[in-house]
Design an enzyme around this catalytic site. Structure first.
Site, PDB file in Angstrom:
ATOM      1  N   LYS A   1       0.849  -1.197   0.000  1.00 24.69           N
ATOM      2  CA  LYS A   1       0.000   0.000   0.000  1.00 24.69           C
ATOM      3  C   LYS A   1       0.877   1.238   0.000  1.00 24.69           C
ATOM      4  O   LYS A   1       1.906   1.266   0.671  1.00 24.69           O
ATOM      5  CB  LYS A   1      -0.921  -0.012   1.228  1.00 24.69           C
TER       6      LYS A   1
ATOM      7  N   LYS B   1      -7.217  -6.164  -2.198  1.00 29.77           N
ATOM      8  CA  LYS B   1      -8.098  -5.416  -1.313  1.00 29.77           C
ATOM      9  C   LYS B   1      -8.773  -4.296  -2.095  1.00 29.77           C
ATOM     10  O   LYS B   1      -8.100  -3.491  -2.748  1.00 29.77           O
ATOM     11  CB  LYS B   1      -7.304  -4.828  -0.139  1.00 29.77           C
TER      12      LYS B   1
END
Length: 250
Positions: A39, A106
């Site tokens: 991320k 995700k």
């Protein structure tokens, strides 16, 4: 360890560590992370790595499998970015991540009247990759969405926070509400995770909620979530997750 745990597991929650580059990937693996989450915190709540960087991360992860064995390496996930809730766009973003070989993708499900349409658009991809839907505690999450995720074939669901300046997960939802979320997710066979500016002191109360994973970024870094991952801070979180629950601790 590279497989997600069974939803019936009675183990303490695993550690999801969000990392911003390959160096942090190595630090997170050495520090005992159960899931390494790719991320870019500078790009939003679920800021995405570039496809080229994701490909390099998958190569490193595959090398770990050869060196350590499948059971010894952590699982690998990546975020699809902060996408508008437009079915075609959100599916395209998730597809781009999955095409790099990242096994767990995700996807942020921001507050929108189009949430169910976006979930339906992702269902075909859910048969080829493990999808995790991410709800946001600071956007009045609708737990009815959890059933739709289960029906669409998602592997799991998390609660995070969208605005990192608006407080941590525990400032938006209490343990009782989070426990209801976990129970609803398990009823639909979904892995569960809790994240959102979590601090070391949040761990004892959240351990009792029963989620499969707790996710951290800022608590692992020197200077907050956009700073560099600090092995010492990671070690503190790892150790606290494995302590017996004691609600008298700060």
């Amino acid at each position: 360890m590279s497989q997600l745990r069974d939803t019936a597991s009675s183990l303490p929650p695993g550690l999801l560590a969000s990392v911003a580059d390959l160096r942090e990937m190595e630090l997170a693996r050495a520090g005992g992370a159960d899931i390494i989450d790719l991320k870019q915190p500078a790009f939003g709540a679920l800021g995405a790595w570039s496809p080229e960087a994701l490909t390099a991360a998958v190569m490193l992860w595959n090398a770990w499998g050869e060196q350590l064995g499948e059971a010894a390496r952590p699982a690998l996930s990546a975020t699809a970015g902060d996408q508008p809730m437009v079915p075609a766009l959100i599916r395209a973003a998730a597809e781009r991540v999955a095409e790099t070989g990242v096994p767990i993708v995700k996807v942020g499900l921001f507050h929108s009247k189009h949430t169910n349409e976006c979930i339906e658009a992702l269902a075909p991809l859910a048969s080829r990759a493990r999808l995790i839907g991410v709800l946001f505690a600071d956007q009045e999450p609708d737990f009815a969405v959890v059933g739709a995720l289960g029906r669409a074939g998602f592997a799991g669901v998390m609660i995070d926070t969208a605005d990192k300046r608006a407080g941590s997960l525990t400032e938006h939802l209490d343990p009782l509400t989070l426990g209801q979320f976990v129970a609803e997710a398990r009823r639909h066979g979904l892995i569960t995770g809790l994240a959102g500016s979590l601090r070391l002191g949040d761990i004892p109360s959240l351990t009792g909620v029963g989620a499969d994973y707790l996710g951290f970024r800022g608590a692992l870094c020197e200077g907050g979530r956009t700073g560099a991952l600090d092995p010492m801070r990671l070690g503190q979180v790892y150790a606290r997750l494995r302590e017996p629950t004691d609600h008298s601790r700060p």
